[in-house]
Design a protein around this motif. Structure first.
Motif, short mmCIF file in Angstrom:
data_model
loop_
_atom_site.label_atom_id
_atom_site.label_comp_id
_atom_site.label_asym_id
_atom_site.label_seq_id
_atom_site.Cartn_x
_atom_site.Cartn_y
_atom_site.Cartn_z
N GLY A 1 34.94 50.11 37.42
CA GLY A 1 34.71 49.50 36.31
C GLY A 1 34.90 50.23 34.98
O GLY A 1 34.17 51.17 34.63
N VAL A 2 35.92 50.02 34.12
CA VAL A 2 35.91 50.51 32.68
C VAL A 2 36.48 49.46 31.69
O VAL A 2 37.15 48.53 32.22
CB VAL A 2 37.00 51.75 32.83
CG1 VAL A 2 36.47 52.97 33.47
CG2 VAL A 2 38.19 51.56 32.93
N ALA B 1 36.76 44.19 29.79
CA ALA B 1 36.38 44.79 31.01
C ALA B 1 37.46 44.68 31.85
O ALA B 1 38.31 43.81 32.20
CB ALA B 1 35.07 44.11 31.50
N HIS B 2 37.98 45.66 32.65
CA HIS B 2 38.99 45.78 33.52
C HIS B 2 40.49 45.71 32.73
O HIS B 2 41.38 45.42 33.41
CB HIS B 2 38.78 44.98 34.94
CG HIS B 2 37.75 45.23 35.66
ND1 HIS B 2 37.54 46.37 36.46
CD2 HIS B 2 36.58 44.24 35.95
CE1 HIS B 2 36.55 46.19 36.95
NE2 HIS B 2 35.98 44.94 36.89
N GLY B 3 40.27 45.70 31.41
CA GLY B 3 41.71 45.33 30.79
C GLY B 3 42.19 44.15 30.59
O GLY B 3 41.53 43.18 30.98
N PRO B 4 43.42 44.01 30.01
CA PRO B 4 44.16 42.72 29.83
C PRO B 4 44.49 41.77 31.12
O PRO B 4 44.37 40.68 31.07
CB PRO B 4 45.48 43.13 29.12
CG PRO B 4 45.94 44.44 29.85
CD PRO B 4 44.62 45.19 30.12
N THR C 1 41.89 41.24 36.76
CA THR C 1 41.81 42.00 37.88
C THR C 1 40.80 43.11 38.04
O THR C 1 40.21 43.32 36.92
CB THR C 1 43.09 42.29 38.56
OG1 THR C 1 43.13 42.93 39.79
CG2 THR C 1 43.80 43.22 37.60
N THR C 2 40.72 44.03 39.05
CA THR C 2 40.12 45.30 38.66
C THR C 2 40.72 46.29 38.26
O THR C 2 42.13 46.37 38.20
CB THR C 2 39.53 45.55 40.12
OG1 THR C 2 40.64 45.65 40.97
CG2 THR C 2 38.50 44.73 40.78
N THR C 3 40.16 47.46 37.78
CA THR C 3 41.02 48.50 36.91
C THR C 3 41.95 49.19 38.23
O THR C 3 43.11 49.54 37.48
CB THR C 3 40.18 49.56 36.44
OG1 THR C 3 39.22 48.82 35.72
CG2 THR C 3 40.87 50.32 35.73
N CYS C 4 41.73 49.38 39.21
CA CYS C 4 42.37 50.01 40.35
C CYS C 4 43.81 48.96 40.67
O CYS C 4 44.84 49.58 40.69
CB CYS C 4 41.84 50.16 41.56
SG CYS C 4 41.21 48.41 42.53
N GLN C 5 43.79 47.49 40.12
CA GLN C 5 44.96 46.78 40.60
C GLN C 5 45.57 46.41 39.34
O GLN C 5 46.39 45.49 39.34
CB GLN C 5 44.35 45.71 41.13
CG GLN C 5 43.56 45.70 42.61
CD GLN C 5 44.84 46.15 43.45
OE1 GLN C 5 45.89 45.45 43.68
NE2 GLN C 5 44.36 47.49 44.21
N ALA D 1 31.37 43.70 35.46
CA ALA D 1 32.53 43.23 34.53
C ALA D 1 31.70 42.41 33.69
O ALA D 1 31.70 42.36 32.32
CB ALA D 1 33.66 42.81 34.92
N CYS D 2 31.06 41.37 34.02
CA CYS D 2 30.21 40.24 33.58
C CYS D 2 28.92 40.87 32.44
O CYS D 2 29.16 40.42 31.37
CB CYS D 2 29.50 39.31 34.51
SG CYS D 2 28.60 40.22 35.57
N VAL D 3 28.35 42.13 32.88
CA VAL D 3 27.40 42.50 32.05
C VAL D 3 28.13 43.03 30.88
O VAL D 3 27.72 42.95 29.69
CB VAL D 3 26.62 43.46 32.56
CG1 VAL D 3 25.75 44.20 31.84
CG2 VAL D 3 25.98 42.74 33.94
N ALA D 4 29.46 44.02 31.14
CA ALA D 4 30.04 44.79 30.15
C ALA D 4 30.52 43.72 29.28
O ALA D 4 30.78 43.94 27.83
CB ALA D 4 31.17 45.46 30.68
N ALA D 5 31.13 42.45 29.62
CA ALA D 5 31.75 41.69 28.60
C ALA D 5 30.58 40.69 27.72
O ALA D 5 31.06 40.42 26.60
CB ALA D 5 32.76 40.77 29.66
#
Lengths: 223, 249
Positions: free
Chosen positions: B67-68, B74-77, B80-84, B163-167
């Motif tokens: 997660g970044v 969170a996880h970008g545009p 999905t997850t950052t790796c995907q 991601a929920c907490v980050a957002a």
């Protein structure tokens, strides 16, 4: 159970939801009562008098009104105290902000806290203006609410304060009603549209209904 | 692709951090976001600089480690997850901001790595069933209605990425906690601990310093597994039911 409610974030949200719904119910009745101003002074003043004799002879003069007032004060205080404590907690839970800023959540959601503060200040002014007459413009006459309302909305600041507060109310109710439903566990995927629709309808009806009075005074429909 | 990266660098939990700008060239649009960060780190190591620390593990979107926050999301545009997340979702010449999850309950360990063990403690408070272990029981011994099985599975998809907490503007863990509670509380296997589970997990969530829910809806938008916002209402319902029931007994 009281301790669990007061000690938990979900419990405090439940208290906010219930007190909010009590205030919302009162506002619907209040707004409908206000519209009686369009039927002239005798009917509006007569309605205001009936609010004091309501429940007689079982209840003494003004007792029903005082019961409503006590319930409302308790609801306002509980709602505000929980909102303050939860807000303090929410701000502490996000101590450092993101460098890359973007608007989070909708306008109504983001303005809940400031909107609530505006509404609290408005209630104080509103009671001092039209219930006690302390800050009323011109001579306040107890028992003649029609004339008092016309006096208030004949001043520019009376109109500005009222219009701003009613717009804040609409936004607050739009997000608040839907949130209360979620907090009380009434929300699910199938009810989503009905709940959001009801929230929008309540917000619009309350704002439009309340604003109709100052607009009528400004345009000379009520004088 | 040529990109400008602005990455949060923080040597350790107590040191102050700042955004540091890096130019990077030769990025393929088929790379994942993590592979792009790997490329940056290779260059930093060759130059003798400290590489950017970030969490990652499975790199196939099922573990929740990577997660970044990318450009404020969170996880970008993409959902999905950052790796995907692939670099084709960015344009040549873009400036991309990369930050760690921000929440009081998720302190930064180093650079983009945060300590998410608060989630483990919420799980430890009741995110399990008490059952004798051993050979797998016969699958048809406990019938589960199809809608309940679907509801449970929808929530079991949560990978605990945070991601929920980050957002969430309040740093709230309500969506995560609701996913874990709804997953088990709807199933017969979870029934014996239905009340204590929701009361204990919500109490631990509060103790860990997560914020309350204001129904902003950012969590459900950010969730890479599509846990829906009404899950929170379902958890509230469970909590109110358990509060009534426990106070009666």
């Amino acid at each position: 159970m009281t301790r669990t409610l007061w000690g938990s974030t979900i419990g405090k949200k439940t208290i906010m939801a219930v007190s909010g719904l009590i205030m919302l119910g009162y506002l619907v009745v209040h707004m409908l009562g206000n519209l009686k101003i369009f039927f002239g002074p005798p009917e509006f003043n007569g309605y205001a008098h009936w609010l004091r004799t309501m429940g007689e002879p079982f209840l003494h003069y003004e007792w029903a009104l005082w019961i409503v007032r006590v319930v409302l004060v308790v609801a306002v205080v509980l709602h505000a105290v929980c909102a303050y404590q939860l807000s303090r907690r929410d701000l502490a839970a996000r101590p450092s902000k993101y460098v890359h800023k973007r608007a989070r959540a909708g306008y109504a959601t983001r303005t809940m806290r400031w909107g609530g503060i505006i509404l609290a200040l408005f209630i104080v002014w509103h009671v001092l203006d039209l219930t006690t007459g302390t800050v009323h413009s011109g001579g306040f006459q107890a028992g003649h609410p029609y004339q008092n309302v016309v006096d208030t909305f004949s001043t520019w600041y009376g109109n500005v304060i009222y219009l701003v507060a009613m717009l804040a109310l609409g936004l607050h109710v739009q997000h608040g009603f839907w949130s209360a439903a979620q907090t009380l566990g009434a929300g699910n995927a199938t009810r989503e549209r009905v709940l959001k629709g009801t929230a929008n309808l309540l917000a619009l009806a309350l704002t439009a209904g309340f604003i109709a009075v100052p607009v009528a005074v400004m345009t000379g429909v009520v004088s | 692709m040529r990109l400008t990266l602005r990455v949060w660098r923080q040597p350790d939990a107590d040191a102050p951090g700042a955004m540091v700008t890096y130019g990077i060239d030769g990025i393929s649009e088929d790379m994942s976001f993590l592979e792009m960060l790997d490329t940056l780190n290779e260059e930093l190591i060759l130059k003798g600089d400290e590489p950017v620390a970030f969490d990652h593990d499975c790199r196939e979107g099922i573990c929740g480690a990577c997660g970044v926050v990318i450009n404020g999301d969170a996880h970008g545009p993409e959902r999905t997850t950052t790796c995907q997340l692939h670099m084709r979702h960015f344009n040549d010449g873009d400036t991309i901001d990369v930050e760690p999850w921000r929440a009081g309950a998720f302190p930064v360990v180093k650079d983009l790595v945060v300590d998410r063990s608060a989630f483990d403690r919420i799980i430890g408070a009741g995110g399990y069933i008490t059952a004798p272990t051993g050979a797998a029981p016969e699958a048809h011994a406990t019938p589960v209605p199809k809608p309940d099985a679907d509801f449970a599975f929808e929530h079991a998809e949560c990978i605990g990425c945070g991601a929920c907490v980050a957002a969430c503007p309040n740093g709230s863990a309500m969506l995560f906690t609701s996913a874990k509670i709804n997953h088990l509380n709807v199933l017969p296997q979870g029934a014996p601990e239905r009340e204590t589970r929701v009361l204990d997990m919500v109490a631990t969530m509060d103790e860990e310093g997560f914020g309350g829910c204001t129904l902003a809806g950012e969590c459900a938008t950010a969730c890479p597994k599509g846990i829906p916002l009404p899950s929170i209402a379902a958890m509230n319902k469970e909590w109110l039911r358990a509060t009534r029931k426990v106070s009666r007994s």
